[in-house]
Motif scaffolding. Structure first.
Motif, PDB file in Angstrom:
ATOM      1  N   GLN A 103       0.892  -1.235   0.024  1.00 20.03           N
ATOM      2  CA  GLN A 103       0.031  -0.089  -0.032  1.00 20.03           C
ATOM      3  C   GLN A 103       0.907   1.204   0.029  1.00 20.03           C
ATOM      4  O   GLN A 103       1.676   1.310   0.863  1.00 20.03           O
ATOM      5  N   GLU A 181      -1.344  -1.219  -3.848  1.00 19.83           N
ATOM      6  CA  GLU A 181      -2.619  -0.674  -3.697  1.00 19.83           C
ATOM      7  C   GLU A 181      -2.403   1.076  -3.217  1.00 19.83           C
ATOM      8  O   GLU A 181      -1.554   1.328  -2.474  1.00 19.83           O
ATOM      9  N   ARG A 235      -7.715   2.340  -2.371  1.00 19.10           N
ATOM     10  CA  ARG A 235      -8.315   2.365  -1.338  1.00 19.10           C
ATOM     11  C   ARG A 235      -8.969   3.789  -1.110  1.00 19.10           C
ATOM     12  O   ARG A 235      -8.398   4.653  -0.888  1.00 19.10           O
ATOM     13  N   HIS A 270     -11.116  -0.928  -2.791  1.00 17.20           N
ATOM     14  CA  HIS A 270     -10.983  -1.207  -1.384  1.00 17.20           C
ATOM     15  C   HIS A 270     -11.632  -0.086  -0.619  1.00 17.20           C
ATOM     16  O   HIS A 270     -11.262   1.110  -0.695  1.00 17.20           O
TER      17      HIS A 270
END
Length: 375
Positions: A103, A181, A235, A270
Motif C-alpha cells: 500500500q 494499492e 483504497r 477497497h
C-alpha cells in the motif's frame, strides 16, 4: 480449511488468485527500524505469522518518499535498504503460500517537519484550523504532537508527486510484491485533493468533481504503467471524517470516484466503512458504504471496517463484496483465516499496543492451538 462457506471459496482479484477471502487489511503498527524506516526482522516475523496459503496481505501504509512521511515507525519504499528489508518480508509471506500487496502512501498535511527531512508538509490547500486543532496529532520521535503548518502544492509540483508514486511502484516490483494499492483515504494527500473540505483550489485540481479526482487518476495511471491494471488497487474512505475530512456533497463525490475508476480495470476497489474512524468505532447512518457503491463500481470490491466473521460471510454471500479485509482481529489472531473457517474463538486485541515500538502486542499473540493448550 474445513469451511465451505462463501469466505472460503476461491476468487480472483485481477491477477491475484486467492484461495479464501479473509484478507489482512493495511495496519499501521510503527515497528520499522529507525531512523531510516526499514522493515526489519520484527516486521518480517509479524507478517510471516499472519500469512496463509492463498491468502492476501495488504501492507501497512508505506511511504513513497522522505517528504511523504508523517508517522514515526511507518516503513518506506524509496531507498535501497528499505527494498532489501521488504524482500525478506515478502519472501517469508510467499514461503507460506501467501500473496502480498504494497500500500503506497503520502501523508500530505498530516505530518511534521521532523518527519519530512525539514520539508514543509504539503496539501491541496492551506487550512490553519487543521494544524491548530489539538485533536489532530502525528507521531514523531518526541511523541504525539500537532502537525506542522502545511502549504499548498503548486500545479507544476504535482507531476513530481505522481512520479514518486511511480518510482515506489517500481521499487515494489523489484521487491517481489504481487501488486500495489494506492492509499487514497483517511485524510492523507490524495483524500485531501478529493474532498472539498480540504481542497479549495481554483485551478485544474480543484472545484469540480472531475478536477478534484484528477490527481487520483494520474497516480493510478502511473501505477498501471508499471504493474498493469490487474495488479493495481485503490483504497478510498467514502463518507469518512478521520483527520479532519469533510465534503459538501460526499454522496456525489464518492459515486463519481467509484464510476470514474471503472475505466481502469483495477484488481479491486477497497473501501473503508465509515463506521470505523482510525482505530475507533463511530456511529453512522445510511448503511454500508459497500451497499451504496456496489451498483456503481463494476469490478471486484473489498471492504474493511467493523466486520465480524458472520457479517463478513453475509456480505460476501449476498454478492455485496468479493472479499472482506480484517484489521483489528488480525492484530490479535495471527491465524485468523483458520479461526474464521473453523469457528474458533477470537483472541481480543489490546488497543494500547497498536502504535508502540516493540514485540509486545505485535508478535506475541499465539495461534489458537497454543491458546487452547494453555487453558
Amino acid at each position: 480449511m474445513k469451511a465451505s462457506n462463501a469466505l472460503f471459496t476461491p476468487t480472483a482479484l485481477g491477477a491475484l488468485r486467492l484461495k479464501h477471502r479473509v484478507i489482512m487489511a493495511p495496519l499501521t503498527r510503527s515497528r520499522s527500524v529507525q531512523p531510516d524506516s526499514v522493515p526489519g526482522d520484527l516486521m518480517r516475523e509479524y507478517y510471516e505469522q499472519r500469512a496463509s496459503d492463498g491468502g492476501l496481505i495488504i501492507t501497512e501504509a508505506t511511504n513513497i518518499s522522505l517528504t511523504s512521511r508523517g508517522w514515526l515507525g511507518a516503513p518506506g519504499l524509496y531507498s535501497d535498504t528499505q527494498v532489501e528489508g521488504w524482500k525478506k518480508v515478502v519472501g517469508a509471506v510467499h514461503a507460506k503460500g501467501g500473496l502480498m500487496v504494497a500500500q503506497l502512501w503520502h501523508s500530505g498535511r498530516s505530518s511534521h517537519t521532523s518527519m519530512t527531512g525539514g520539508a514543509t508538509p504539503v496539501s491541496a490547500s492551506v487550512d490553519s484550523k487543521y494544524w491548530e486543532n489539538p485533536n489532530h496529532l502525528v507521531s514523531i520521535p518526541g511523541g504525539w504532537v500537532q502537525p506542522s503548518p502545511h502549504r499548498a502544492l503548486a500545479v507544476d509540483e504535482i507531476a513530481g508527486i505522481v512520479e514518486d508514486y511511480r518510482e515506489a511502484a517500481e521499487h515494489a516490483m523489484s521487491v517481489g510484491f504481487d501488486g500495489v494499492e494506492l492509499h487514497a483515504a483517511n485524510g492523507y494527500l490524495v483524500d485531501q485533493f478529493l474532498q472539498d473540505g480540504s481542497n479549495k483550489r481554483t485551478d485544474e485540481y480543484g472545484g469540480s468533481l472531475e478536477n478534484r479526482t484528477r490527481m487520483l487518476s494520474e497516480i493510478v495511471r502511473a501505477l498501471i504503467s508499471v504493474w498493469g491494471a490487474d495488479r493495481v488497487a485503490v483504497r478510498i474512505g467514502p463518507w469518512g471524517t478521520w483527520n479532519g475530512m469533510s465534503d459538501s456533497n460526499p454522496d456525489a463525490l464518492f459515486a463519481h470516484v467509484a464510476k470514474d475508476l471503472n475505466e481502469f480495470g483495477l484488481a479491486y476497489l477497497h473501501l473503508i466503512e465509515p463506521r470505523v474512524s482510525g482505530s475507533d468505532d463511530v456511529q453512522t447512518a445510511g448503511g454500508l458504504a459497500a451497499e451504496r457503491l456496489r451498483p456503481l463500481f463494476k469490478g471486484k470490491m473489498i471492504a474493511a471496517g467493523g466486520f465480524e466473521p458472520d457479517t463478513a460471510e453475509r456480505v460476501v454471500s449476498d454478492g455485496i463484496l468479493d472479499a472482506v479485509a480484517f484489521g483489528r482481529h488480525f492484530v490479535s489472531n495471527p491465524d485468523l483465516p483458520k479461526r474464521v473457517a473453523e469457528h474458533l474463538e477470537l483472541t481480543p486485541y489490546d488497543r494500547s499496543t497498536f502504535y508502540t515500538f516493540d514485540e509486545v502486542g505485535y508478535t506475541d499473540y499465539p495461534v489458537y492451538a497454543a491458546v487452547a493448550a494453555a487453558v
